[in-house]
Design an enzyme around this catalytic site. Structure first.
Site, PDB file in Angstrom:
ATOM      1  N   LYS A 156      32.759 -55.891 -23.762  1.00  0.00           N
ATOM      2  CA  LYS A 156      34.146 -55.829 -23.906  1.00  0.00           C
ATOM      3  C   LYS A 156      34.588 -56.898 -24.980  1.00  0.00           C
ATOM      4  O   LYS A 156      35.102 -56.696 -26.140  1.00  0.00           O
ATOM      5  CB  LYS A 156      34.971 -56.156 -22.641  1.00  0.00           C
ATOM      6  CG  LYS A 156      36.400 -56.570 -22.900  1.00  0.00           C
ATOM      7  CD  LYS A 156      37.041 -56.767 -21.511  1.00  0.00           C
ATOM      8  CE  LYS A 156      36.877 -58.136 -21.043  1.00  0.00           C
ATOM      9  NZ  LYS A 156      37.702 -59.328 -21.557  1.00  0.00           N
ATOM     10  N   ASN A 157      33.960 -58.147 -25.190  1.00  0.00           N
ATOM     11  CA  ASN A 157      34.466 -59.407 -25.637  1.00  0.00           C
ATOM     12  C   ASN A 157      33.882 -59.172 -26.969  1.00  0.00           C
ATOM     13  O   ASN A 157      33.948 -60.130 -27.767  1.00  0.00           O
ATOM     14  CB  ASN A 157      33.998 -60.593 -24.687  1.00  0.00           C
ATOM     15  CG  ASN A 157      34.975 -60.896 -23.656  1.00  0.00           C
ATOM     16  OD1 ASN A 157      35.994 -60.134 -23.487  1.00  0.00           O
ATOM     17  ND2 ASN A 157      34.610 -61.639 -22.563  1.00  0.00           N
ATOM     18  N   ARG A 217      46.134 -60.695 -24.076  1.00  0.00           N
ATOM     19  CA  ARG A 217      46.198 -61.697 -25.051  1.00  0.00           C
ATOM     20  C   ARG A 217      45.197 -61.744 -26.331  1.00  0.00           C
ATOM     21  O   ARG A 217      45.174 -62.432 -27.295  1.00  0.00           O
ATOM     22  CB  ARG A 217      45.976 -62.958 -24.183  1.00  0.00           C
ATOM     23  CG  ARG A 217      44.991 -63.225 -23.464  1.00  0.00           C
ATOM     24  CD  ARG A 217      45.024 -64.779 -22.863  1.00  0.00           C
ATOM     25  NE  ARG A 217      45.263 -65.675 -24.218  1.00  0.00           N
ATOM     26  CZ  ARG A 217      44.386 -65.929 -25.092  1.00  0.00           C
ATOM     27  NH1 ARG A 217      43.220 -65.228 -25.063  1.00  0.00           N
ATOM     28  NH2 ARG A 217      44.559 -66.733 -26.114  1.00  0.00           N
ATOM     29  N   CYS A 221      48.138 -66.617 -19.017  1.00  0.00           N
ATOM     30  CA  CYS A 221      47.697 -65.751 -17.986  1.00  0.00           C
ATOM     31  C   CYS A 221      47.375 -66.442 -16.800  1.00  0.00           C
ATOM     32  O   CYS A 221      47.408 -67.817 -16.835  1.00  0.00           O
ATOM     33  CB  CYS A 221      46.459 -64.758 -18.487  1.00  0.00           C
ATOM     34  SG  CYS A 221      45.169 -65.645 -18.709  1.00  0.00           S
ATOM     35  N   ARG A 227      46.983 -70.612 -22.449  1.00  0.00           N
ATOM     36  CA  ARG A 227      46.158 -69.978 -23.204  1.00  0.00           C
ATOM     37  C   ARG A 227      46.649 -70.142 -24.672  1.00  0.00           C
ATOM     38  O   ARG A 227      47.067 -69.498 -25.384  1.00  0.00           O
ATOM     39  CB  ARG A 227      45.839 -68.332 -23.299  1.00  0.00           C
ATOM     40  CG  ARG A 227      45.545 -67.994 -21.758  1.00  0.00           C
ATOM     41  CD  ARG A 227      44.092 -68.399 -21.252  1.00  0.00           C
ATOM     42  NE  ARG A 227      43.023 -67.842 -21.909  1.00  0.00           N
ATOM     43  CZ  ARG A 227      42.415 -66.551 -21.809  1.00  0.00           C
ATOM     44  NH1 ARG A 227      42.956 -65.917 -20.903  1.00  0.00           N
ATOM     45  NH2 ARG A 227      41.226 -66.149 -22.515  1.00  0.00           N
ATOM     46  N   PRO A 228      46.563 -71.757 -25.066  1.00  0.00           N
ATOM     47  CA  PRO A 228      46.789 -71.945 -26.376  1.00  0.00           C
ATOM     48  C   PRO A 228      46.013 -71.374 -27.573  1.00  0.00           C
ATOM     49  O   PRO A 228      44.930 -70.955 -27.316  1.00  0.00           O
ATOM     50  CB  PRO A 228      46.702 -73.529 -26.327  1.00  0.00           C
ATOM     51  CG  PRO A 228      45.788 -73.499 -25.288  1.00  0.00           C
ATOM     52  CD  PRO A 228      45.894 -72.618 -24.188  1.00  0.00           C
ATOM     53  N   ASP A 240      46.177 -73.417 -30.565  1.00  0.00           N
ATOM     54  CA  ASP A 240      46.406 -74.307 -31.597  1.00  0.00           C
ATOM     55  C   ASP A 240      45.174 -74.368 -32.590  1.00  0.00           C
ATOM     56  O   ASP A 240      45.537 -74.628 -33.703  1.00  0.00           O
ATOM     57  CB  ASP A 240      46.785 -75.658 -30.746  1.00  0.00           C
ATOM     58  CG  ASP A 240      45.623 -76.110 -30.046  1.00  0.00           C
ATOM     59  OD1 ASP A 240      45.279 -75.152 -28.888  1.00  0.00           O
ATOM     60  OD2 ASP A 240      44.935 -77.215 -30.060  1.00  0.00           O
ATOM     61  N   LEU A 241      44.034 -74.315 -31.983  1.00  0.00           N
ATOM     62  CA  LEU A 241      42.818 -74.439 -32.898  1.00  0.00           C
ATOM     63  C   LEU A 241      42.837 -73.198 -33.915  1.00  0.00           C
ATOM     64  O   LEU A 241      42.391 -73.529 -35.007  1.00  0.00           O
ATOM     65  CB  LEU A 241      41.599 -74.532 -32.017  1.00  0.00           C
ATOM     66  CG  LEU A 241      41.483 -75.357 -31.086  1.00  0.00           C
ATOM     67  CD1 LEU A 241      40.518 -75.491 -30.010  1.00  0.00           C
ATOM     68  CD2 LEU A 241      41.379 -76.924 -31.919  1.00  0.00           C
ATOM     69  N   ASP A 254      33.117 -66.843 -17.086  1.00  0.00           N
ATOM     70  CA  ASP A 254      33.529 -65.440 -16.602  1.00  0.00           C
ATOM     71  C   ASP A 254      32.678 -64.928 -15.525  1.00  0.00           C
ATOM     72  O   ASP A 254      32.728 -63.784 -14.849  1.00  0.00           O
ATOM     73  CB  ASP A 254      33.396 -64.396 -17.863  1.00  0.00           C
ATOM     74  CG  ASP A 254      34.475 -64.776 -19.037  1.00  0.00           C
ATOM     75  OD1 ASP A 254      34.118 -64.102 -20.101  1.00  0.00           O
ATOM     76  OD2 ASP A 254      35.361 -65.508 -18.735  1.00  0.00           O
ATOM     77  N   ILE A 279      36.064 -75.036 -18.301  1.00  0.00           N
ATOM     78  CA  ILE A 279      36.551 -74.182 -19.325  1.00  0.00           C
ATOM     79  C   ILE A 279      38.073 -73.614 -19.157  1.00  0.00           C
ATOM     80  O   ILE A 279      39.261 -74.027 -19.942  1.00  0.00           O
ATOM     81  CB  ILE A 279      36.016 -72.649 -19.949  1.00  0.00           C
ATOM     82  CG1 ILE A 279      34.439 -72.910 -19.876  1.00  0.00           C
ATOM     83  CG2 ILE A 279      36.550 -72.276 -21.153  1.00  0.00           C
ATOM     84  CD1 ILE A 279      33.935 -73.934 -20.934  1.00  0.00           C
TER      85      ILE A 279
HETATM   86  C1  EPZ Z   1      37.226 -65.531 -24.783  1.00  0.00           C
HETATM   87  O1  EPZ Z   1      38.487 -65.882 -24.479  1.00  0.00           O
HETATM   88  C2  EPZ Z   1      36.963 -64.603 -23.502  1.00  0.00           C
HETATM   89  N1  EPZ Z   1      37.902 -63.401 -24.049  1.00  0.00           N
HETATM   90  C3  EPZ Z   1      37.095 -65.018 -22.291  1.00  0.00           C
HETATM   91  O2  EPZ Z   1      36.738 -63.767 -21.400  1.00  0.00           O
HETATM   92  C4  EPZ Z   1      36.260 -66.136 -21.832  1.00  0.00           C
HETATM   93  O3  EPZ Z   1      36.700 -66.800 -20.472  1.00  0.00           O
HETATM   94  C5  EPZ Z   1      36.545 -67.180 -22.909  1.00  0.00           C
HETATM   95  O4  EPZ Z   1      36.434 -66.732 -24.239  1.00  0.00           O
HETATM   96  C6  EPZ Z   1      35.602 -68.417 -22.780  1.00  0.00           C
HETATM   97  O5  EPZ Z   1      34.403 -68.042 -22.879  1.00  0.00           O
HETATM   98  C7  EPZ Z   1      37.193 -62.595 -25.008  1.00  0.00           C
HETATM   99  O6  EPZ Z   1      36.468 -62.742 -25.788  1.00  0.00           O
HETATM  100  C8  EPZ Z   1      38.343 -61.412 -25.345  1.00  0.00           C
HETATM  101  P1  EPZ Z   1      38.701 -69.522 -25.425  1.00  0.00           P
HETATM  102  P2  EPZ Z   1      39.144 -66.995 -25.510  1.00  0.00           P
HETATM  103  O7  EPZ Z   1      39.453 -69.852 -26.770  1.00  0.00           O
HETATM  104  O8  EPZ Z   1      38.486 -66.852 -26.870  1.00  0.00           O
HETATM  105  C9  EPZ Z   1      41.156 -73.842 -25.017  1.00  0.00           C
HETATM  106  C10 EPZ Z   1      37.066 -62.198 -19.759  1.00  0.00           C
HETATM  107  O9  EPZ Z   1      37.034 -62.453 -18.357  1.00  0.00           O
HETATM  108  N2  EPZ Z   1      41.831 -73.356 -26.335  1.00  0.00           N
HETATM  109  O10 EPZ Z   1      37.228 -69.888 -25.969  1.00  0.00           O
HETATM  110  O11 EPZ Z   1      40.735 -66.776 -25.371  1.00  0.00           O
HETATM  111  C11 EPZ Z   1      41.395 -72.438 -23.976  1.00  0.00           C
HETATM  112  O12 EPZ Z   1      42.750 -72.888 -23.336  1.00  0.00           O
HETATM  113  C12 EPZ Z   1      37.929 -63.160 -20.414  1.00  0.00           C
HETATM  114  O13 EPZ Z   1      36.477 -61.505 -20.308  1.00  0.00           O
HETATM  115  C13 EPZ Z   1      42.528 -74.493 -26.989  1.00  0.00           C
HETATM  116  O14 EPZ Z   1      42.814 -75.369 -26.248  1.00  0.00           O
HETATM  117  O15 EPZ Z   1      38.901 -68.408 -24.898  1.00  0.00           O
HETATM  118  C14 EPZ Z   1      40.220 -72.556 -22.810  1.00  0.00           C
HETATM  119  O16 EPZ Z   1      40.696 -73.836 -21.900  1.00  0.00           O
HETATM  120  C15 EPZ Z   1      38.712 -64.264 -19.675  1.00  0.00           C
HETATM  121  N3  EPZ Z   1      43.096 -74.120 -27.937  1.00  0.00           N
HETATM  122  C16 EPZ Z   1      38.984 -73.245 -23.970  1.00  0.00           C
HETATM  123  O17 EPZ Z   1      39.606 -73.613 -25.000  1.00  0.00           O
HETATM  124  C17 EPZ Z   1      42.784 -72.885 -28.743  1.00  0.00           C
HETATM  125  O18 EPZ Z   1      43.455 -72.770 -29.692  1.00  0.00           O
HETATM  126  C18 EPZ Z   1      38.291 -71.857 -24.414  1.00  0.00           C
HETATM  127  O19 EPZ Z   1      39.121 -70.722 -24.675  1.00  0.00           O
HETATM  128  C19 EPZ Z   1      42.117 -72.046 -28.015  1.00  0.00           C
HETATM  129  C20 EPZ Z   1      41.537 -72.263 -26.507  1.00  0.00           C
END
Ligand code: EPZ
Length: 420
Positions: A22-23, A91, A115, A120-121, A123-124, A306, A328
């Site tokens: 999926k991801n 999202r 969620c 789910r920021p 900003d990056l 996950d 995470i």
């Molecule tokens: C991906 O989400 C996955 N989703 C998530 O899987 C997975 O849990 C996550 O990566 C971590 O591995 C998809 O790929 C569709 P992140 P993503 O940006 O990219 C913080 C599932 O169950 N952050 O890597 O949205 C954030 O809050 C889903 O299949 C910032 O601070 O996650 C988190 O604490 C759930 N600023 C951490 O980084 C930002 O701009 C990792 O988030 C972006 C993220």
């Protein structure tokens, strides 16, 4: 809304084939916006999340055809506004920002909101777009980015909780058509990021270093169509391995990339399970009770967030006291209260769940809350005495292709019923 009724105590055995990731599918489908030529993506799982992504692509003007796991997309003429009524459902829609910006030099996507697993920021993501020369505005609940020209830059993807997966994807997809070279320092190294980079290179991009601590992207004038097979879903594979650990007499997952699941198979081996790893299959053999362990979620190649809820379910019936620390998404513990309804003994200490193993779980009605927590409750039901009813299983249908049917194939006594 459906619910899943699990009658515990029936051992699992046999093998299942893992679906496409999926991801990986979601950003790869978004990447088809980067060319006006036809793209064909194989192995796209039949999930509500992938359906939502196809809806977004069609809303943006792409022609989409789906024949079982194969999706054809032709984004000949596209606009770049993804509205709230679709984005709010998923999202991960945020990953159309990068390709829309790369292709159209502008994009408007509704802010995805948070969620249950936490705020789910993005900003990056936005910092990366600005580094590439885009102007970013947040107004009326929408993110608007635009750039007459995108110029290569050096961008660091590390945040307070490590790198961002979709943020790395978004910046890669915006940078492939930028002028000059972009370097992403500290990117996410997940296999799904590598799969996306491979697809982009098949489209004519010039990306090196995906999966390492430094990605280098040399911008090109245009991309062409491509055909691609999505990698196997490592989280689905891990989920079935935990099911095999909790209630199995020998369960094999097939069509898996063992290296992508190593952190999970290492954790299961530490629990005392015999894990037999083949070229594209993994078999887990029972060992009675799992031994307790301390687990910490980390960015890939560390233990995946996950799989955290699923391991909480497994450790709930292990011998001794375990701990699971979520680095995470520190609030990703919606499953704890529900597991306690089944007789598990867990307590939260900040971002750590302390789990005192119990001899048995007792079936009860529980409520799903997010994708992986829901799967964990089904796994607990397999182990529990009596019947466990998991409601709101639409969460499961977002990310698992026919989870209940696949568990039935392994011998689980499980049924999907309409919620009255
Ligand atoms: C991906 O989400 C996955 N989703 C998530 O899987 C997975 O849990 C996550 O990566 C971590 O591995 C998809 O790929 C569709 P992140 P993503 O940006 O990219 C913080 C599932 O169950 N952050 O890597 O949205 C954030 O809050 C889903 O299949 C910032 O601070 O996650 C988190 O604490 C759930 N600023 C951490 O980084 C930002 O701009 C990792 O988030 C972006 C993220």
């Amino acid at each position: 809304m459906d619910k899943i009724r699990v009658h515990g105590g029936h051992p699992l055995s046999g093998s299942i084939k893992v679906s496409g990731s999926k991801n990986s599918s979601l950003p790869i489908l978004a990447a088809t916006l980067l060319t006006r030529e036809p793209c064909v993506v194989h192995g796209v799982p039949d999930l509500s999340d992938t359906h939502y992504m196809l809806q977004i692509l069609m809303h943006l003007g792409a022609q989409v055809e789906r024949a079982s796991g194969t999706v054809s997309v032709t984004a000949e003429k596209v606009h770049s506004v993804a509205p709230y009524d679709i984005v709010r459902k998923m999202r991960a829609s945020v990953c159309v920002l990068g390709p829309s910006l790369g292709r159209c030099k502008e994009a408007t996507v509704a802010l995805p909101g948070g969620c249950v697993i936490g705020d789910r920021p993005i900003d990056l993501h936005l910092k990366g777009f600005e580094a590439l020369g885009a102007a970013v505005r947040v107004e009326g609940g929408d993110i608007k980015v635009f750039a007459p020209k995108l110029k290569g830059a050096v961008i660091n993807m590390q945040g307070k909780f490590g790198p961002t997966v979709l943020g790395t994807d978004n910046i890669m997809m915006a940078a492939v058509l930028a002028d000059g070279v972009t370097v992403i320092e500290g990117p996410a190294q997940e296999p799904e990021v590598v799969d996306l980079a491979n697809f982009l290179n098949e489209m004519g991009a010039k990306i090196e270093g995906a999966g390492t601590r430094r990605i280098v992207i040399e911008g090109v004038p245009a991309l062409h169509g491509a055909e691609h097979w999505v990698i196997p879903d490592r989280i689905e594979a891990g989920t079935f391995l935990v099911a095999g650990a909790m209630a199995g007499e020998g369960v094999t997952v097939k069509r898996v990339e063992p290296e992508h699941v190593r952190a999970v198979t290492d954790a299961l081996a530490r629990c005392g399970y015999a894990v037999d790893i083949g070229d594209d299959s993994i078999t887990i053999l029972p060992n009675g009770e799992a031994t307790a362990q301390d687990l910490v979620t980390e960015p890939y190649p560390g233990f995946p967030t996950d799989m955290q809820a699923q391991m909480c379910a497994l450790l709930s019936t292990s011998r001794g006291t375990s701990s699971v620390t979520e680095n995470i998404f520190p609030r990703r513990y919606m499953h704890v209260a529900e597991l306690k309804r089944l007789g598990a003994k867990l307590r939260l200490e900040g971002a750590t769940a302390v789990i005192d193993g119990v001899d048995r779980l007792l079936g009860a009605p529980v409520m799903a809350s997010d994708l992986r927590a829901s799967a964990a409750l089904v796994l607990a039901g397999l182990k529990a005495d009596g019947t466990t009813e998991v409601s709101r299983v639409y969460h499961i249908d977002r990310g698992y292709e026919h989870l209940d049917e696949k568990l039935m194939e392994l011998g689980a006594h499980i049924e999907r019923v309409k919620e009255t």
